[in-house]
Design an enzyme around this catalytic site. Structure first.
Site, PDB file in Angstrom:
ATOM      1  N   TYR A 165       0.532   1.103  46.585  1.00 14.96           N
ATOM      2  CA  TYR A 165       0.916   2.345  45.898  1.00 14.96           C
ATOM      3  C   TYR A 165       0.765   3.621  46.722  1.00 14.96           C
ATOM      4  O   TYR A 165       0.973   4.700  46.213  1.00 14.96           O
ATOM      5  CB  TYR A 165       0.161   2.475  44.565  1.00 14.96           C
ATOM      6  N   ARG A 225      -9.581   9.794  47.503  1.00 18.65           N
ATOM      7  CA  ARG A 225     -10.278   8.527  47.662  1.00 18.65           C
ATOM      8  C   ARG A 225      -9.754   7.871  48.933  1.00 18.65           C
ATOM      9  O   ARG A 225      -8.642   7.345  48.940  1.00 18.65           O
ATOM     10  CB  ARG A 225     -10.047   7.641  46.433  1.00 18.65           C
ATOM     11  N   HIS A 234      -9.672   1.491  45.445  1.00 24.75           N
ATOM     12  CA  HIS A 234     -10.232   1.819  44.130  1.00 24.75           C
ATOM     13  C   HIS A 234     -11.508   1.022  43.919  1.00 24.75           C
ATOM     14  O   HIS A 234     -12.565   1.570  43.625  1.00 24.75           O
ATOM     15  CB  HIS A 234      -9.221   1.509  43.023  1.00 24.75           C
TER      16      HIS A 234
HETATM   17  C1  LIG Z   1     -11.357   3.456  28.882  1.00 25.53           C
HETATM   18  C2  LIG Z   1     -11.067   2.758  30.167  1.00 25.53           C
HETATM   19  N1  LIG Z   1      -9.807   2.367  30.418  1.00 25.53           N
HETATM   20  C3  LIG Z   1      -9.528   1.707  31.566  1.00 25.53           C
HETATM   21  C4  LIG Z   1     -10.513   1.427  32.467  1.00 25.53           C
HETATM   22  C5  LIG Z   1     -10.173   0.693  33.767  1.00 25.53           C
HETATM   23  N2  LIG Z   1     -10.287   1.638  34.877  1.00 25.53           N
HETATM   24  C6  LIG Z   1     -11.385   1.705  35.637  1.00 25.53           C
HETATM   25  S1  LIG Z   1     -11.336   2.984  36.744  1.00 25.53           S
HETATM   26  C7  LIG Z   1      -9.797   3.433  36.206  1.00 25.53           C
HETATM   27  C8  LIG Z   1      -9.120   4.613  36.836  1.00 25.53           C
HETATM   28  C9  LIG Z   1      -9.916   5.850  36.662  1.00 25.53           C
HETATM   29  O1  LIG Z   1      -9.323   6.889  37.368  1.00 25.53           O
HETATM   30  P1  LIG Z   1     -10.087   8.240  37.612  1.00 25.53           P
HETATM   31  O2  LIG Z   1     -10.606   8.751  36.315  1.00 25.53           O
HETATM   32  O3  LIG Z   1      -9.188   9.117  38.374  1.00 25.53           O
HETATM   33  O4  LIG Z   1     -11.365   7.828  38.468  1.00 25.53           O
HETATM   34  P2  LIG Z   1     -11.415   7.211  39.944  1.00 25.53           P
HETATM   35  O5  LIG Z   1     -11.365   5.725  39.807  1.00 25.53           O
HETATM   36  O6  LIG Z   1     -10.267   7.765  40.709  1.00 25.53           O
HETATM   37  O7  LIG Z   1     -12.727   7.667  40.483  1.00 25.53           O
HETATM   38  C10 LIG Z   1      -9.359   2.606  35.189  1.00 25.53           C
HETATM   39  C11 LIG Z   1      -8.047   2.741  34.532  1.00 25.53           C
HETATM   40  C12 LIG Z   1     -11.806   1.859  32.153  1.00 25.53           C
HETATM   41  N3  LIG Z   1     -12.847   1.637  32.981  1.00 25.53           N
HETATM   42  N4  LIG Z   1     -12.054   2.520  31.011  1.00 25.53           N
END
Ligand SMILES: Cc1ncc(C[n+]2csc(CCOP(=O)(O)OP(=O)(O)O)c2C)c(N)n1
Ligand SMILES: Cc1ncc(C[n+]2csc(CCOP(=O)(O)OP(=O)(O)O)c2C)c(N)n1
Ligand SMILES: [Mg+2]
Ligand SMILES: [Mg+2]
Lengths: 326, 367, 326, 367
Positions: D271, D258, D262
């Protein structure tokens, strides 16, 4: 007395607890290095280290379930669910174990745990980030459910929650995180869990609210005073389980009129509970139908439509006028 | 090399020491003195006899629905022997052998299946969690306990138990993942008894073994003959020692078989053949271990009879303690819910007390 | 007209649906080969095959989550949660997707799904097998929550639920599974979802109940008639979301007195909602405080203590006498 | 052999075709004609430009918090090209490239991040699920869709997307397990972009690769260079073809990065280091693919400029459509909740309509 936001007040309470008791540990997604997506845990990793302020993988059930084990072992875990909308992933651990361990083992094992989570609308967030479902926890025996409304009570209640020997769901009104500043004392303070607060005394109508609805409710009370010469009593519940019936009933005996305000859906919500308690124990004092000013029993809209959806002071004042006109 | 196989680490092992013909691989057999072998045998037999008694008690209506452990005694007793008293355990609901070997009272399972919270009476000196009913949920508690140990710098470990069915739950996955990430002193014992109620192991997951699920989390997995108490003991002991020394978690798949019903409410003829059960009865962990201790000259028929008699005595005394227990105050539900009863619950308690008194249920005999 | 138990009635409704519509599929733990732990799906695997009656691994979130995909694709999945106490493992799928898909996509994708689950006490079961938490679903916007009480309405309502274009939580009172037999017509029938049933007309007090509480409530009404000469009106809600306010309010306007009965915890339960609706819209007719006869806000005890814990006819009648004496 | 290694099947592969220096392995490169390569490039570039525009719109307050996709275009566009129109997709929230390549309107992401349900407007002809916010929850929906296809005897497949963080959720595990058990035509695309908000991949799980998690479920896993659209395309295509022919599921780990925040509410300097980001910028999927299409003579600077201009035109038109949209009736929340509004909601709707009218919010402009 420093003047702080609720975010800072919560941060202070966490730091104080971490400082005073080695058994306090924080767990959650992005709470360490990142300081939390709302910055509530900012600086804590640095001060207390990675053994006390623990960044976890994305797994809510694991956060809560592991914290159950920690609590049984003797720690005092404080979990953060990043948003209340993602706490359902852990709900089976909450209902099945957090709420039950003391009772199951007749006190041999206890769960001195806090689960913090930001709830509610008003911050222009995407789906699942705006809901209020405090009633689900209030309906679950074995839990206490605390909802602060200002920086000072947030700090004091979080401290009480962490010190509490039993599990507390600490439902944080995220719309109030940075909305106001309030002076807080230098020294940590506690507030009893289960006591409501009469924010403003009045004689004509009782407005019961909590969390982020405090602000529009107080505004509504001011409008009513200014525009209608009505004296509204405003009660801030602060804890919905246990709920301070005495304060509510005493007020109704005085005013004879009730409006309950919350963000959560109406059906089987906290407003229903308040109404039922009044209908059970103060019906003879009621001079008008009760009124619930809440979000409706439909899904919380995406944010361009949320302003109309969320109860505002106008709607609360209108509800009060209705019951006053009866 | 732009298209290549990825070398998967760590490796997954299989272990068997005492086979179904009671033949023993001497190079692998643990060195256990006669006293330990006798105690292992005694707890296995106690577990079996208590199980038989509980089934009878259920038939007679003296307890409610009961979930037997017949055929799985080697897993829970064998693993219990690999632990220290200050280690912790997080069981599912088919680990009676573990409870007994760890020092739980014989009547406690009667209370549990008899519908009493008293069935979760962890003895004072014992660090065990009580029975956990929601499948796999307790694996996370084990992780949390192990984590707390690590944070506190202890050299203790925690072992969690779940079934083959339990490996399908999200909680199992999240527990395994946290254990790997934080390198926790936790052992995941999976009792693969071939069924989750009616669902056979082959339909529970497509992986050839459950042990290899550890690869998804980057730590060791081992499959053992779960009807071989020596293999169970050795694998658990290795995992425990490794965890104690900071080596992190291990998944142990113990291949066994539920010889009895899922619970007394279950009719296994609906989903498995008598032949299959018969084949597994030959692999009964108790038969081969009895032969082993006899072959080694640790016990003979007479000493075994003495153990049998002693067990029956103890079970009889436990049944008496259970049956003479009469203290089932319905108000207990208000006694243990919180450290301090909030006013609204105090008021509900009074309302409830008045109602049950009025209804004559306050002296309701437990059975 | 065959006389059947509720288990058989539900089995008939499932078989009828499977027979009439190829898009209906059943999913659940032990529902195929084993016929379901309560035998509700007995014989269905044999008649309809493993592509229609699907045995799954032990994973509730997967059952519901996969069913979301199936429903979006055009099937009509009927999920079984083995016990309501293990449906929390799937609650995030229910709240997050089942209840939301139509609204999220403005009708492009819909969830014509039923989630069946046995609830409630009285069968001498171990922990997690006796609770009633219907209010959690009633509080979740986007769901309908149906609770049958007798074999005939169970069959008709399950048929309506399967035919419904939107998701229905079908909460089955397991204590009533085999408690009574009732005649059911040869031909399948439906009942409208959202309509309550006046089981017995009366003029002195309104007893509102549903599910397994119907039996003790009717008994209480009989006691009141026999012993006190009181004429009680008994309302069986059948659906708690939507809830049939009109039938409740019409009754209160007649009797002026309300007792609500349920097994679930009291705080924010269905009784609170009924009380609130009456306090909102029929307060002027109320001649006495309302009364909630429910399980208390503590954990459901292990079964030797459950007889005293569960509301029985005595307790319901006593509640009615209280409000009558006011 | 009583103690032995278990041979783990299937094997896990790694695949890279077009490396960061735009060197291509000719033996592995797919045969794609110039038109396809042009469309691939165009959608990647469109995704990039739209992403840039959305970040600007967020800064200007014209949309809310936005989650960028910069650096991950090869995964979503490359995999989209391996699908047929009648296949289905179940995305997470960082698959804008997929949406565009599948035919979603350019303004739809603006609506989504702008706070409109209209942001889930799946085009009529397209079989895609909308953005799913609860991490990994949509993997189960993909499984259900694939399952329905299999039950209906279709030869279509479903692809689900999740992140590295998503692999830690229980739902991911349950989805993988069901896919394996029922041998469903589903592809799990894991966009390993190295972070779940602030949590680095190394702290998300202990396994060396995410691809090897497939071993826990008994089906194929493959790790690909996710910044290499050719590798993504080939791996997805193989998985899709296998699934279409009844060969069951595949897990694809696409290793990417990425490059941006975020979401626009995130501060990645907390981080990760600027150096790390810089190193990954060199591996930008667009740089190497641009070079590839130029080297192959498919496009030259001039044609690319033409594509750029066209994209800017289209984005401009999309922004105009978005900004001129004014129909945000607050009563919509009652319009789509159920097929038919029950009386109590009808009544709430009237109450709500009266309130918003009174408050002057019924004509509340959307922005
Ligand atoms: C069940 C749940 N827990 C927490 C969140 C908050 N949250 C949104 S994105 C994220 C990180 C997701 O990481 P990843 O699966 O690697 O996807 P990326 O954002 O890197 O595309 C979190 C913790 C959420 N949307 N859903
Ligand atoms: C979360 C959850 N879902 C369903 C059940 C009902 N149930 C009880 S035991 C069981 C099967 C468990 O199988 P397994 O894990 O193999 O353990 P075993 O019974 O074979 O010891 C099920 C489905 C439950 N207790 N918990
Ligand atoms: Mg099993
Ligand atoms: Mg990621």
């Amino acid at each position: 007395m420093p003047s702080v936001t609720m975010v800072k007040a919560l941060n202070m309470a966490l730091a104080e607890a971490l400082r005073e008791d080695d058994n306090v540990v924080l767990l959650g997604e992005d709470i360490g290095q990142d300081g939390g997506v709302f910055r509530v845990t900012e600086g804590l990793l640095k001060e207390f280290g990675a053994n006390r302020v623990i960044d976890t993988p994305v797994a809510e059930s694991a956060i809560v379930g592991a914290a159950v084990g920690m609590a049984v072992y003797g720690l005092r875990p404080v979990c953060e669910m990043q948003f209340s909308g993602f706490a359902y992933q852990a709900f089976h651990q909450v209902e099945g174990h957090v709420a039950r361990y003391r009772n199951r083992t007749r006190g041999r094992y206890t769960i001195p745990m806090v689960i913090r989570m930001p709830y509610g609308g008003g911050i222009r967030a995407i789906e699942h980030h705006s809901e209020s479902r405090e009633a689900i926890y209030a309906h679950t025996p074995g839990l206490k459910v605390v909802i602060p409304s200002t920086p000072r009570n947030a700090r004091a209640l979080l401290r009480s929650a962490i010190l509490d020997p039993d599990p507390v769901i600490f439902y944080e009104p995220k719309a109030s995180y940075r909305a106001i500043r309030e002076e807080v004392p230098e020294e940590p303070e506690t507030m009893p869990i289960g006591k409501a607060r009469v924010v403003q005394e009045g004689t004509d109508v009782t407005l019961v609210c909590y969390g982020s609805m405090l602000r529009p409710t107080v505004e509504a009370a001011e409008d009513l005073a200014d525009q209608d010469g009505v004296s509204a009593e405003v009660i801030d519940l602060l804890s919905i389980a246990p709920m301070d019936s005495d304060t509510i009933l005493a007020s109704i005996r005085k005013t004879g009129r009730l409006v309950v305000v919350h963000e959560g859906p109406r059906r089987c919500g906290v407003g229903a509970e308040v109404a039922a308690r009044v209908a059970e124990r103060a019906i003879e004092y009621l001079e008008a139908p009760i009124r619930r000013i809440t979000c409706h029993d439909v899904l919380f809209p995406y944010f361009v439509r949320e302003r109309a959806f969320l109860p505002q002071s106008d709607r609360i004042a209108a509800g009060a006028r209705d019951v006053l006109a009866f | 090399m732009p298209r290549r196989l990825i070398d998967i680490e760590p490796k997954v092992e299989f272990l068997s020491i005492l086979n179904e013909h009671a033949e023993v691989d001497q190079t692998l057999a643990p060195e256990l003195d006669g006293d330990v072998l006798t105690r292992m045998f005694t707890w296995m037999l106690t577990t079996r006899r208590l199980d038989e008694r509980l089934i009878n008690m259920q038939r007679q209506g003296r307890i409610g629905t009961y979930g037997p452990t017949r055929g799985q005694e080697a897993v829970s007793v064998g693993s219990a022997f690999a632990l220290r008293p200050d280690d912790w355990t997080a069981q599912a609901f088919r680990e009676t052998g573990l409870m007994l070997a760890r020092g739980w009272a014989l009547e406690t399972p009667m209370f549990f299946w008899g519908g009493f919270e008293e069935g979760n009476a962890v003895p004072d000196s014992v660090n065990d969690l009580p029975i956990s009913v929601p499948v796999a949920s307790q694996t996370l508690h084990g992780v949390g306990i192990a984590w707390a140990m690590k944070l506190k710098g202890k050299d203790t470990v925690c072992i969690t138990y779940t079934g083959d069915g339990g490996t399908s739950e999200g909680d199992f996955h999240e527990a395994m993942n946290f254990a790997g990430v934080y390198q926790l002193p936790v052992i995941f014992m999976v009792q693969n008894n071939q069924f989750a109620i009616s669902c056979p192991r082959s339909k529970q997951t497509r992986s050839a073994t459950l042990a290899q699920k550890a690869l998804a989390y980057g730590f060791d997995g081992i499959q053992v003959d779960g009807n071989d108490i020596l293999a169970v003991y050795v694998a658990t002991r290795e995992a425990v020692d490794k965890a104690r020394q900071g080596g992190g978690p291990t998944l142990i798949e113990a291949v066994t078989y539920r010889l009895s019903v899922h619970t007394t409410a279950d009719d296994p003829t609906k989903y498995r053949s008598a032949d299959e059960v018969k084949a597994w009865e030959k692999r009964d962990p108790l038969i081969r271990f009895r032969k082993y201790v006899k072959d080694r000259g640790v016990l003979d028929d007479q000493t075994i009879q003495g153990i049998e008699d002693d067990i029956q005595q103890k079970i009889k005394a436990a049944v008496e303690r259970y049956e003479s227990y009469n203290d089932a105050d319905p108000l207990d539900c208000f006694r243990y819910i919180f450290a301090e009863l909030p006013p609204e619950l105090q008021q509900q308690k009074e309302e409830f007390a008045a109602a049950v008194k009025e209804e004559g249920l306050d002296r309701h005999p437990p059975r």
